[in-house]
Design an enzyme around this catalytic site. Structure first.
Site, PDB file in Angstrom:
ATOM      1  N   GLU A  88       3.168  -3.115 -15.075  1.00  0.00           N
ATOM      2  CA  GLU A  88       4.582  -3.187 -15.452  1.00  0.00           C
ATOM      3  C   GLU A  88       5.255  -1.950 -14.874  1.00  0.00           C
ATOM      4  O   GLU A  88       4.846  -0.825 -15.193  1.00  0.00           O
ATOM      5  CB  GLU A  88       4.735  -3.178 -16.978  1.00  0.00           C
ATOM      6  CG  GLU A  88       4.239  -4.432 -17.667  1.00  0.00           C
ATOM      7  CD  GLU A  88       4.435  -4.367 -19.186  1.00  0.00           C
ATOM      8  OE1 GLU A  88       4.765  -5.397 -19.777  1.00  0.00           O
ATOM      9  OE2 GLU A  88       4.245  -3.290 -19.794  1.00  0.00           O
TER      10      GLU A  88
ATOM     11  N   ASN B 258       3.097  -5.525 -24.314  1.00  0.00           N
ATOM     12  CA  ASN B 258       2.789  -5.056 -25.675  1.00  0.00           C
ATOM     13  C   ASN B 258       3.791  -5.563 -26.700  1.00  0.00           C
ATOM     14  O   ASN B 258       3.455  -5.739 -27.871  1.00  0.00           O
ATOM     15  CB  ASN B 258       2.706  -3.523 -25.718  1.00  0.00           C
ATOM     16  CG  ASN B 258       1.398  -3.036 -25.123  1.00  0.00           C
ATOM     17  OD1 ASN B 258       0.456  -3.807 -24.960  1.00  0.00           O
ATOM     18  ND2 ASN B 258       1.339  -1.753 -24.793  1.00  0.00           N
TER      19      ASN B 258
ATOM     20  N   SER C  91       2.221   3.787 -22.898  1.00  0.00           N
ATOM     21  CA  SER C  91       2.327   2.435 -23.449  1.00  0.00           C
ATOM     22  C   SER C  91       3.574   2.289 -24.305  1.00  0.00           C
ATOM     23  O   SER C  91       3.999   1.174 -24.582  1.00  0.00           O
ATOM     24  CB  SER C  91       1.120   2.132 -24.344  1.00  0.00           C
ATOM     25  OG  SER C  91      -0.057   2.245 -23.622  1.00  0.00           O
TER      26      SER C  91
ATOM     27  N   HIS D 201       2.908   1.089 -15.860  1.00  0.00           N
ATOM     28  CA  HIS D 201       2.054   0.748 -17.005  1.00  0.00           C
ATOM     29  C   HIS D 201       0.923  -0.159 -16.535  1.00  0.00           C
ATOM     30  O   HIS D 201       1.100  -1.358 -16.351  1.00  0.00           O
ATOM     31  CB  HIS D 201       2.899   0.094 -18.101  1.00  0.00           C
ATOM     32  CG  HIS D 201       2.154  -0.108 -19.381  1.00  0.00           C
ATOM     33  ND1 HIS D 201       2.224  -1.259 -20.129  1.00  0.00           N
ATOM     34  CD2 HIS D 201       1.295   0.709 -20.038  1.00  0.00           C
ATOM     35  CE1 HIS D 201       1.450  -1.131 -21.188  1.00  0.00           C
ATOM     36  NE2 HIS D 201       0.878   0.043 -21.154  1.00  0.00           N
TER      37      HIS D 201
HETATM   38  P1  NAD Z   1      -7.881   8.893 -23.144  1.00  0.00           P
HETATM   39  O1  NAD Z   1      -7.917   9.589 -24.449  1.00  0.00           O
HETATM   40  O2  NAD Z   1      -9.047   8.076 -22.717  1.00  0.00           O
HETATM   41  O3  NAD Z   1      -7.608   9.954 -21.978  1.00  0.00           O
HETATM   42  C1  NAD Z   1      -6.602  10.911 -22.059  1.00  0.00           C
HETATM   43  C2  NAD Z   1      -6.998  12.079 -21.188  1.00  0.00           C
HETATM   44  O4  NAD Z   1      -5.886  12.979 -21.112  1.00  0.00           O
HETATM   45  C3  NAD Z   1      -8.186  12.873 -21.734  1.00  0.00           C
HETATM   46  O5  NAD Z   1      -9.192  12.984 -20.739  1.00  0.00           O
HETATM   47  C4  NAD Z   1      -7.563  14.230 -22.060  1.00  0.00           C
HETATM   48  O6  NAD Z   1      -8.455  15.313 -21.854  1.00  0.00           O
HETATM   49  C5  NAD Z   1      -6.415  14.262 -21.063  1.00  0.00           C
HETATM   50  N1  NAD Z   1      -5.405  15.263 -21.379  1.00  0.00           N
HETATM   51  C6  NAD Z   1      -4.971  15.691 -22.587  1.00  0.00           C
HETATM   52  N2  NAD Z   1      -4.061  16.674 -22.423  1.00  0.00           N
HETATM   53  C7  NAD Z   1      -3.936  16.869 -21.092  1.00  0.00           C
HETATM   54  C8  NAD Z   1      -3.166  17.770 -20.302  1.00  0.00           C
HETATM   55  N3  NAD Z   1      -2.355  18.675 -20.857  1.00  0.00           N
HETATM   56  N4  NAD Z   1      -3.305  17.716 -18.962  1.00  0.00           N
HETATM   57  C9  NAD Z   1      -4.139  16.820 -18.396  1.00  0.00           C
HETATM   58  N5  NAD Z   1      -4.884  15.964 -19.090  1.00  0.00           N
HETATM   59  C10 NAD Z   1      -4.784  15.987 -20.427  1.00  0.00           C
HETATM   60  O7  NAD Z   1      -6.537   8.022 -23.174  1.00  0.00           O
HETATM   61  P2  NAD Z   1      -6.198   6.690 -22.331  1.00  0.00           P
HETATM   62  O8  NAD Z   1      -6.599   5.508 -23.125  1.00  0.00           O
HETATM   63  O9  NAD Z   1      -6.688   6.859 -20.945  1.00  0.00           O
HETATM   64  O10 NAD Z   1      -4.616   6.735 -22.359  1.00  0.00           O
HETATM   65  C11 NAD Z   1      -3.864   7.526 -21.472  1.00  0.00           C
HETATM   66  C12 NAD Z   1      -2.447   6.996 -21.386  1.00  0.00           C
HETATM   67  O11 NAD Z   1      -2.491   5.641 -20.924  1.00  0.00           O
HETATM   68  C13 NAD Z   1      -1.673   6.963 -22.699  1.00  0.00           C
HETATM   69  O12 NAD Z   1      -0.344   7.276 -22.449  1.00  0.00           O
HETATM   70  C14 NAD Z   1      -1.811   5.515 -23.156  1.00  0.00           C
HETATM   71  O13 NAD Z   1      -0.726   5.116 -23.951  1.00  0.00           O
HETATM   72  C15 NAD Z   1      -1.769   4.810 -21.822  1.00  0.00           C
HETATM   73  N6  NAD Z   1      -2.379   3.464 -21.779  1.00  0.00           N
HETATM   74  C16 NAD Z   1      -3.581   3.235 -22.373  1.00  0.00           C
HETATM   75  C17 NAD Z   1      -4.163   1.959 -22.278  1.00  0.00           C
HETATM   76  C18 NAD Z   1      -5.506   1.681 -22.869  1.00  0.00           C
HETATM   77  O14 NAD Z   1      -5.850   0.497 -23.007  1.00  0.00           O
HETATM   78  N7  NAD Z   1      -6.301   2.678 -23.217  1.00  0.00           N
HETATM   79  C19 NAD Z   1      -3.500   0.955 -21.590  1.00  0.00           C
HETATM   80  C20 NAD Z   1      -2.273   1.231 -20.957  1.00  0.00           C
HETATM   81  C21 NAD Z   1      -1.727   2.505 -21.075  1.00  0.00           C
END
Ligand code: NAD
Length: 285
Positions: free
Chosen positions: A152, A190, A119, A140
């Site tokens: 995006e 964002n 993000s 994204h």
């Molecule tokens: P989350 O915490 O729900 O999930 C993250 C996952 O990554 C976890 O299951 C964790 O175990 C895993 N992880 C950690 N280290 C790892 C590794 N070395 N190898 C493989 N997996 C690993 O987080 P999320 O909300 O799904 O966010 C993930 C990404 O998406 C981030 O970069 C965030 O900025 C982006 N994002 C989030 C949203 C949202 O609304 N949550 C929206 C758009 C983008």
């Protein structure tokens, strides 16, 4: 290059949503996370989400079984070696993502594309950490991924037109609507959404209206489907603050300074829905 097999790193909120959207659209997916427990949670979430579609008669049990059957799981990066595209959706931490990108870069075939769902982290910076910077791009997605149409597509300084074209075609083929965006703090959505939420927290902090009134105002006055504070609870106050910090640090423009109340609520441990308390209360079910 044709994109056939797709890896997804991270089985969390976004990773399992991305895996679901791809598998439902008929793509073969390999979902990777650090352990079996994380993968099981991700698969359970997908299964529950597809069950709801069956209940609404938008999917048949056979279609669900086929989609689930297209998702393989692995617990290490080398398990993704034969993927044509890997979409990284691990936790939002630049060092972690740089490490994952370096590892992916060393095991994937030379023509494979590396995408990040970050993000807030610079795609140009992630690309620079690999030996294939022209094949690195931002994808994204928006939460919940299976429902939200937008992706995006973020071009880093090094991203090639061919990489963009391949990923754009994939995005359209799974029924998403991509927009082309230049790498920049907060990208497009964002950059506009988080300052709006931050402003709502300023309004609350200045005592101009209650949280419920602020949300009601934006719903009834602007036709927003959800108020900014409820949305902040959904996104997570920690995520909102992180994006504001990226906008502030990335531009040094004071208009992006985080609202003091947002910072203080985080100090209190109020993260929003995920902690049971944010601007509103979410009693455990
Ligand atoms: P989350 O915490 O729900 O999930 C993250 C996952 O990554 C976890 O299951 C964790 O175990 C895993 N992880 C950690 N280290 C790892 C590794 N070395 N190898 C493989 N997996 C690993 O987080 P999320 O909300 O799904 O966010 C993930 C990404 O998406 C981030 O970069 C965030 O900025 C982006 N994002 C989030 C949203 C949202 O609304 N949550 C929206 C758009 C983008």
């Amino acid at each position: 290059m044709g994109i056939s097999k797709i890896g997804v790193v991270g089985a969390g909120t976004m990773g399992n949503g991305i895996a679901q959207a791809l598998a439902v659209a008929g793509r073969d997916v390999v979902m990777m996370d650090i352990g079996e427990a994380q993968l099981k949670r991700g698969l359970d979430t997908i299964s529950g989400s597809l069950d709801r579609l069956i209940k609404k008669e938008k999917m048949t049990p056979a279609e669900k079984a086929a989609a689930m059957g297209r998702i393989a799981t692995v617990t290490s990066v080398p398990g993704l070696a034969d993927c044509d595209l890997v979409i990284e959706a691990a936790s939002e931490n630049v060092d972690l993502k740089l490490r994952i990108f370096a590892e992916l870069d060393s095991v994937l075939k030379p023509e494979a594309i590396l995408a990040s769902n970050t993000s807030s982290i610079s795609i140009t910076r992630l690309a620079a950490g690999t030996k294939r910077p022209s094949q690195v791009i931002g994808m994204h997605f928006f939460n919940p991924v299976p429902v939200m149409a937008l992706i995006e597509l973020i071009n880093g300084l090094q991203t090639s037109a061919a990489t963009y074209a391949a990923v754009e075609e994939l995005a359209r083929s799974i029924g998403k609507a991509p927009i082309k965006v230049k790498n920049s703090p907060g990208f497009v959505v964002n950059r506009m959404l988080c300052p709006m939420i931050n402003e709502a927290v300023f309004v609350l902090g200045e005592g101009l209206a209650t949280a419920a009134e602020i949300d009601e105002a934006m719903k009834l006055g602007c036709n927003h489907p959800i108020g900014p504070l409820a949305l902040c609870d959904l996104i997570g106050l920690d995520v909102e603050l992180a994006v504001m910090q990226v906008l502030y640090e990335g531009t040094k423009d004071p208009k992006y300074r985080p609202a003091p109340l947002l910072v203080e609520m985080l100090e209190a441990g109020y993260l929003g829905r995920k902690s049971g308390k944010g601007f509103f209360d979410y009693p455990a079910k």
